[in-house]
Structures are given as C-alpha cells and as structure tokens.
Design a protein around this motif. Structure first.
Motif, short mmCIF file in Angstrom:
data_model
loop_
_atom_site.label_atom_id
_atom_site.label_comp_id
_atom_site.label_asym_id
_atom_site.label_seq_id
_atom_site.Cartn_x
_atom_site.Cartn_y
_atom_site.Cartn_z
N TRP A 193 -13.05 48.31 -14.72
CA TRP A 193 -12.35 47.97 -13.47
C TRP A 193 -13.31 47.94 -12.29
CZ3 TRP A 193 -10.23 51.86 -16.75
CH2 TRP A 193 -9.04 51.49 -17.40
N HIS A 204 -8.75 39.79 -3.52
CA HIS A 204 -9.40 41.06 -3.27
C HIS A 204 -9.92 41.12 -1.85
CE1 HIS A 204 -12.44 44.28 -3.83
NE2 HIS A 204 -11.57 44.72 -4.71
N THR A 434 0.41 49.62 -14.78
CA THR A 434 0.14 48.22 -14.49
C THR A 434 1.41 47.40 -14.59
OG1 THR A 434 -0.40 47.75 -16.80
CG2 THR A 434 -2.20 48.40 -15.36
N GLU A 441 -4.36 39.72 -14.28
CA GLU A 441 -3.74 40.53 -13.23
C GLU A 441 -3.89 42.01 -13.59
OE1 GLU A 441 0.34 40.54 -10.54
OE2 GLU A 441 0.08 39.08 -12.16
N LEU A 443 -2.44 44.92 -12.65
CA LEU A 443 -2.64 45.71 -11.43
C LEU A 443 -1.52 46.75 -11.26
CD1 LEU A 443 -3.54 42.74 -9.04
CD2 LEU A 443 -5.11 44.20 -10.35
N VAL A 486 -0.48 47.03 -4.11
CA VAL A 486 -1.17 47.35 -5.36
C VAL A 486 -2.05 48.56 -5.14
CG1 VAL A 486 -2.99 46.56 -6.92
CG2 VAL A 486 -1.13 45.02 -6.33
#
Length: 856
Positions: A193, A204, A434, A441, A443, A486
């Motif tokens: 990660w 991001h 997640t 994804e 997340l 998130v």
C-alpha cells in the motif's frame, strides 16, 4: 515456523475473563488477580465487584519488553472458583529510546517497477542462547526469513496505516530459528500500500507516501548469563534484487523462479532519516491464510487455456503446481464471474489482476505470489499443457479475526444469504475494511463500514481491527473536523459527506455497545466531537444540513445506473437525519466518558436538529420530503419523528411504499441498513419479512438465486441472462448491503443485546415469514450465548444458553415476558399462540392461551 506473540503496546493492559460453567445461583461478587513478573515477584489485587470485561490494570505498570503472567479467580459470598490458567503478557517497545536500529533502504534506487529488493545480513550466535526476539517494520510490505525460514505466517505486514502519522511494527519470538554459529537474516520488501498504484490512486493527494522502500529490524539475542546482543539494521547491511520482477496489488506479481529466492546481497544500503510517524504495536490481528480451497472444475478451451472454478468468490491467490522447461512462462489471470465461459475482466477496470511466472525448469514447481492479493472465483491458467483440480488451489487470505456469530433458519436461501455476507466480510476485512477486493480501488470507505459495523461486530471479533482503523481516522481527520471519505486518506480533495464522515461517531459507539469498551469512546471522543462540531458549522443556526455536495443514499437501485449518487432520497433530508443521529450518540458517549456538560450540550443539539428536521421535512400527514423508503426508514429507526399520530402515519406510509414496490428493495447503502428495523419499529414486521424473503429483483435473495456467493455492490451487478451490469462500477464482493445480517440475528433468531458487551439480553424471536425455525450463537465477551426456536404444529419451543455474568429477558411470541433469566440452559414452550401464517402477511388465529415452561 514460529507464530507471532500477542504483544501489548501499553504498560497498563486491560484484562477480561470468562467462566466456563458454574451453578445457576452463583454470581461473581468479588475477584482476585495475581501477577507474576519475570523476576518471580508476585502482586495480588482484590476487588469486591462483578466486573470481568476490560478491567483496568490494577498493578504497577509494565516496562518495555517485560513478560509477566496473570491469573484470576472469582468468588461469590461463600467460595472462590479455582485459579485460571496463567496468561502471558509481553510489553512491546514502549519508548522511542528502546530502538537501536536505523531505517535502511537499498543504496541503488529501486523504483516501483524494478525487482523487489531483499535486505539482509549475516550474524553469529554464541553459546548459551536462551531467547531471541525480533522487532521489525517496513515502509512497504515485508517477508522476513531467518536461516531461510519465515519468521511468521503473517502476510502484508506491517499493513496499511496512515503512514504520515503511525507505522506498525511486528514482534516475533524467533528463538527456535536461530542456532549457535553462523545465521542469516533476509527481508523481501514489496510495494504494498505504501508505494504501488494503490498509493498513487487517480484522486490521490498528488503523490504516493514515499518513493523508496525501507526496513527497520532489531533482533535481540538473550543469553543465559544475562547478556543481550543486538542485530539491528544499520549501514553495514546489504541489499540485492529478488526474483520478484514486478509487484502491485492491482496488477499482480511477476516472478522469475530462476533467480534464487534470497538474492545475492551484492549491493549496499543507505541509512535514511526515521519517519516522523510514531511506531505502534498492532491492535488488529495479522493477515493470514485462513483457508485453502480446491478447484471444483477445470475446463480447457480449444486454444489450451484452462478456466478454473473454485466455487466461491474469495480473496487471496492461486497456488499452482506445474512443470515446464526453463524460462517458459505460466500466466494466471483472475476474475469474479464468467461471461459466455470467459473471464469477465471489465469489472476490474484498469487492474490487471495477473500473476506471471518464469519457470526454473527443475521439475514440479510451486507457483504462488507473496506480495499481492486478488478478489476472484475464477482463474485462467495458460502456459500449462495439462491441469487438473488436484494441481491448483485457492489460498484464502484475510485478517485473522475470530468468528463470533452464527445464524441458521428453516429457509435454505436465507442461510445462503448469511453465508454470502460472511464471505464478503472475510474478503474485505483484509488489514482494513475495504469496499471491494478486486478492481483498481480496494479502499477503506467510511460509509461502507459505518452501515456494516453492527453486522461486522455480530459476525466476528472486530474490536481490535476497527479500533486500529479508527486510530487512522482520527489521524487523517482534517483540522476543521472533516472526515475523509476514505481511511487511510487517499483523496486530494476532502469533502464532508453525511453517512460517510459519521463513521467517526457511529463506529466507536457500535464497538462500545457490542464489546463493552468505554475505552474506545474515551480515545476517539475528541474525533467524535470534531465531526459533529463540523457538521453543526455546516448546518448553521437552522440545524438543517442542506448545503454542499453529498453522496446521499448511494446506489439506490432506482437511481440512474451512471449516477449512483442521484437517489430518490433528498440529500438534505438524509444529511440532517445523520446530523441528528450523530449528535444523539455523541451525547450518550459524553455521559459514558464522564463529560456531563458535553452530554447536555450535544443532547440539546440533537433535540434541536430533530425539531428542525420535523418542522422542515415532515408534514402533519406524516409525509417526509422526497417520499421514498430511505427517508422514512432513517426517521423511524432513529426516532426523529416522536410518538403520536404523525409517527403512526409515517410508519404506514413506509409500509405503503414497500408494498407499492412489491416488497422489493428501493434503498441504497444508507437506507438498506435500517429499512427492516424501521418497518418493525412502526408495527409492520410482516412487511419486513416479505421484503427480506422476496426473490424478485431487486432483493437480497434475487442475487442468491443467480448464484451469488458474496454480497454484490449493485442489486443488479449481474443480470438475469448472466451478463454483467454495463456500468463502470460493478463489484461482486461488497459488504454494505450485507448489513441485514445484524437484523437477522436480532429479529429472526431474537438475540438482542440491551447493555454494552451483551451483559444484558433480550431474547425475543420474531416468528413470521413462513419460517418454522431460527437460531443464532454469539461468542460475547462473557462467553457463548445461544438461542434456538422451532414451530411444530401450533406449538412453539425455545431453548437458550446464557453465560455467567449475563442476564436475559425472554419474550415469547405471545408477548409474555420472563425477566432475570440467569446463566445456564433454559427451555420455554407455548402450546398454542398467534402467528403469521405465511409471507403474504395473512394471520391465522390460534388460541392465545399459552404456558411458559422453564427448565434448566
């Protein structure tokens, strides 16, 4: 192979214990705890109370590295139980000064697309070694071996945290791995990660966490004469390139098996400044291989590709035994579903989900990755001439959570739904909660876990898992109180979304309710306040949160397929309802943690929001603005509409809307979690059963009929003809709609906690929907609770098992209540009663005369 020890990151750990059995009249009225330190010193503490869950540490604090044993006994007014078996506690490195190791990285820059590096050293162990303890962390993920043997069965350690604020370290007892003489230490580092595509997500904040992987390792060797030697990362360590040529969570792993797995350490390392983040011991259990599944079928296409079905949508990787000439390539691709016999890859979006291997040509070779995971049911294997089901397995990965909740009923489809929920949770609870495990994804969406937290806490012990995630939520929370959608944060732009940011309040409250942990409320309290204060600022003096962008009732099945946020429910109604709910829970939390002024403040705020909600959105006839299932469900379940004629009409309107939809679901993520509770709260349990048990689209059982083995992201992720929804956002493993599992345990089985930690229960099954039996078991902090009921003709029977320390009120279907049922085995019977005859809600009148019989 060694197992990682349970380590505590505090000098004052809390203590809990359970009683296996005792006579029904016995009650803990006193307790005695005894601590034995490594030097033989014994400390004893006695107290006259009934506490046995998360009891505060009563001894002098532990010091770093200290090992001690604790045992307990309980007593009533007359006698003590025997002492428990001792439990060993070990403190971690509690101060930064306990670390002598330095962070090191390969001197030659190793980019994200370069072979995964190995860092290592050689060391000598002298005579008289008695213990070896390893403390290790990484920027990235790590696989550590001593003398060629893995130090643990953990995967992807140290896991994904808010790396800017805290980084976990692991601790392993590796005594059995070291031996007198020469020894070797190697760690393989993966992007994980920290540095893969997942860290450079399209939205991001603009950069991954870091551009270089790094290792921190401190091996402490203890000898019989009291000496301690350190083997710690420093500038003398070496690095090299491994045979893992590429590794990325989205795209997969490319491995050259011709390269020695330990690599030639022919390069240097560079000492780098320590991250500003603090080092923390794990609260969450490690990611482990929790199960291995054999393929159920292998079909070979005309062009030699092998399509493998494992029979279950799962998370993990493929383990394959193969042979071939040196340098030949074997490719394994993954997908959740097939379309026309081929892997359906479109739902993966840009994720390649492909593992590749260059064979060493040494005979039968074992092919499996180490640094990636996939979400899949099907795999396509190429480069292998022949493949049978005995050659290939699926290794199921997930955080090693203890199962705590089980459910069964007389309806096979309902049981399969519950099993699907369990599998969906197992796959998505991989180091953090997640949203999905397969596409580009994966997340930690706050809205998903906010609605699912009660179900998660029913099915598994997620106390440490979610506590760890909440630490990152508080760390990533913006200075103004906004909670990112998130966690850990990956989005550059952060907005305050109702139902998502409310995880800051709702998830800690669920952990308090289900595990009796007031400590989590104390730790998260400021984060909870900051969120509610932020919403109050956004709402302003009107107390109506009607401004800003909202995700709303995400994935309402009646919303446009290409616009999942455009639900029927008015976003302002949903946002204001959540504002009221979080303020209400925060007021309760303030009272628990001893903040009476705050309790009054937030209690008044909750009342103001409720009043404003009713004045603005609820008409005198009971209609709520946007007039859809979700707005009524939120208002009824959270009691935003007070008792009286208006609430009655509001409940009737909800039932009417459900009937108009032919008892199918017309709610998204936020409404689905509460719709059945709202129907029950308004006196329409028959409608709740009909909604749960319908097989028409959209419904829970519609997916079961189409062969689902997990919970889908969309009610129509797969269409009846077997084709996949054409939308760009289609997952076959999302747990949010599985929030219904909590209702199934509480209403169908009837196992309802009424005090924190299940210390008090209401055992009140709702008999209906044509079901003839229901049962649930739950491993509570006090021990296992079990309930099982059956219909036979016009009779009803219920059996219950209650652990020591828990008291229950039993409510039978005729409405009779039996209070103060204590620990032990119990049976209750009704000879004749009134029950729902079938799903259509017609009622069959039977004599209301009943007799309750209790026996131990």
């Amino acid at each position: 192979m060694t197992n990682s020890s349970t380590l505590v990151g505090t000098d004052r750990p809390r203590l809990s214990w359970r009683y296996s059995s005792t006579n029904p009249q016995w009650r803990q009225q006193r307790r005695e705890l005894q601590l034995t330190r490594a030097n033989g010193a014994v400390e004893t503490h006695a107290a006259a109370d009934a506490e046995q869950v998360l009891v505060e540490w009563p001894f002098e604090p532990l010091s770093s590295r200290e090992r001690a044993t604790v045992r307990v006994r309980g007593g009533d007014s007359d006698e003590w139980t025997p002492w428990s078996e001792p439990a060993t506690i070990e403190a971690g490195l509690l101060s930064p000064t306990d670390w002598s190791a330095s962070w090191v990285t390969p001197t030659d820059v190793v980019g994200v697309d370069d072979p995964a590096p190995v860092l290592g050293t050689e060391f000598v162990v002298g005579p008289g070694i008695v213990a070896a303890r390893l403390y290790v962390s990484a920027l990235g993920i790590m696989v550590t071996r001593i003398n060629g043997v893995p130090v643990s069965e953990d995967h992807f350690a140290p896991g994904w945290t808010s790396y800017d604020h805290r980084i976990r370290y692991q601790s392993y007892d590796v005594t059995v791995l070291v031996s007198e003489g020469n020894n070797s230490f190697h760690t393989l580092l993966g992007n994980g990660w920290y540095r893969g595509r997942i860290a450079s997500f399209a939205l991001h904040r603009g950069h991954p966490y870091g551009d270089r992987l790094a290792l921190l390792a401190q091996l402490e060797l203890r000898y019989a004469d009291g000496r301690v030697e350190l083997v710690a990362t420093d500038g003398s360590w070496r690095s090299g390139a491994s045979g893992v040529l590429l590794n990325d969570f989205y795209d997969g792993q490319f491995t050259d098996l011709r390269v020695d797995g330990y690599a030639a350490l022919d390069r240097g390392v560079t000492v780098v400044p320590a991250p500003t983040a603090s080092l923390a011991t794990p609260e969450s259990p490690p990611v482990r291989a929790v199960e291995t599944m054999t393929a159920v079928s292998v079909n070979t296409t005309l062009d030699g590709r092998h399509i493998v079905d494992f029979g279950q949508n799962l998370v993990g990787w493929v383990r394959l035994r193969s042979r071939g000439r040196r340098g030949s390539e074997v490719v394994v691709r993954h997908a959740e579903v097939l379309e026309e016999g081929e892997l359906s890859l479109r739902p993966l979006r840009s994720a390649r989900a492909t593992d590749r291997y260059l064979l060493a040509g040494t005979g039968v070779e074992l092919l499996e990755p180490q640094l990636v995971f996939h979400g899949f049911r099907y795999a396509e294997v190429t480069g292998v001439a022949e493949l049978s089901t005995t050659d290939i397995q699926a290794v199921v990965l997930g955080s090693q959570l203890d199962r705590t909740g089980w459910f069964s009923s007389s309806d096979a489809a309902l049981n399969q739904l519950h099993e699907n929920i369990v599998w969906g949770m197992r796959g998505n609870f991989l180091d953090l909660p997640t949203d999905c495990p397969q596409r580009d994804e994966r997340l930690g969406w706050t809205g998903d876990i906010q609605v699912f937290a009660p179900a998660a806490s029913t099915l598994f012990n997620v106390a440490g898992f979610l506590s760890s995630w909440l630490s990152d939520l508080a760390a990533d929370q913006l200075p103004d109180g906004t909670v990112p959608a998130v966690i850990p944060r990956v989005f550059r732009d952060v907005k305050a979304f109702a139902g998502w940011g409310d995880a800051a309040v709702i998830v800690p409250w669920v952990l308090y309710e289900r595990f009796g942990d007031a400590g989590i409320l104390r730790r998260q309290y400021r984060s909870m306040c900051r969120w509610v204060d932020r919403v109050a600022e956004l709402a302003g003096p009107t107390r109506l949160w009607s401004t800003g962008e909202q995700l709303g009732d995400w994935l309402d099945p009646l919303a446009p397929p290409d616009d999942p946020a455009r639900a029927q429910a008015d976003p302002a109604v949903v946002a204001t309802a959540y504002f009221a709910r979080s303020a209400q829970l925060l007021a309760r939390a303030a009272a628990v943690v001893g903040e009476p002024a705050d309790a009054r403040h937030y209690g008044i705020l909750a009342e103001q929001v409720r009043d404003a909600f009713c004045a603005e959105y609820v008409s005198s006839s009971g209609l709520i603005r946007s007039d859809c299932q979700t707005v009524y469900a939120l208002a009824l379940h959270w009691r935003l509409v007070p008792d009286g004629p208006t609430r009655t009409r509001t409940g009737s309107r909800l039932a009417e809307l459900v009937q108009q939809q032919r008892y199918t679901v017309a709610t998204g993520f936020l409404g689905t979690a509460v719709i059945l509770d709202a129907l029950c709260a308004s006196g329409h349990r028959d409608a709740a059963y009909r909604m749960l048990l319908t097989h028409e689209f959209p419904s829970w059982l519609h997916a079961v009929d189409l062969g689902a083995t997990t919970i889908w992201e969309r009610w129509d992720s797969m269409l009846p003809d077997g084709s996949v929804n054409e939308g760009e956002m289609t997952s076959f493993n999302h747990y949010a709609f599985g929030a219904v599992a909590d209702w199934m345990h509480r209403e169908i089985a009837g196992l309802q906690p009424t005090a924190p930690g299940y210390r008090e229960l209401r055992l009140a099954p709702t008999v209906g929907g044509g079901l003839t039996a229901g049962s649930a078991r739950h491993l509570s902090p006090y021990g296992e609770i079990a309930i099982e009921w059956h219909l036979a003709g016009s009779g009803f029977s219920l059996t219950a098992r209650i652990p020591v320390g828990v008291t229950a009120t039993v409510v039978l279907p005729d409405g009779s209540e039996i209070p103060d049922v204590s620990h032990g085995e119990h049976r209750f019977e009704l000879e004749r009663f009134v029950t729902d005859a079938a799903i259509d809600g017609d009622r069959t009148d039977v004599s209301a005369a009943s007799e309750a019989m209790r026996s131990r």
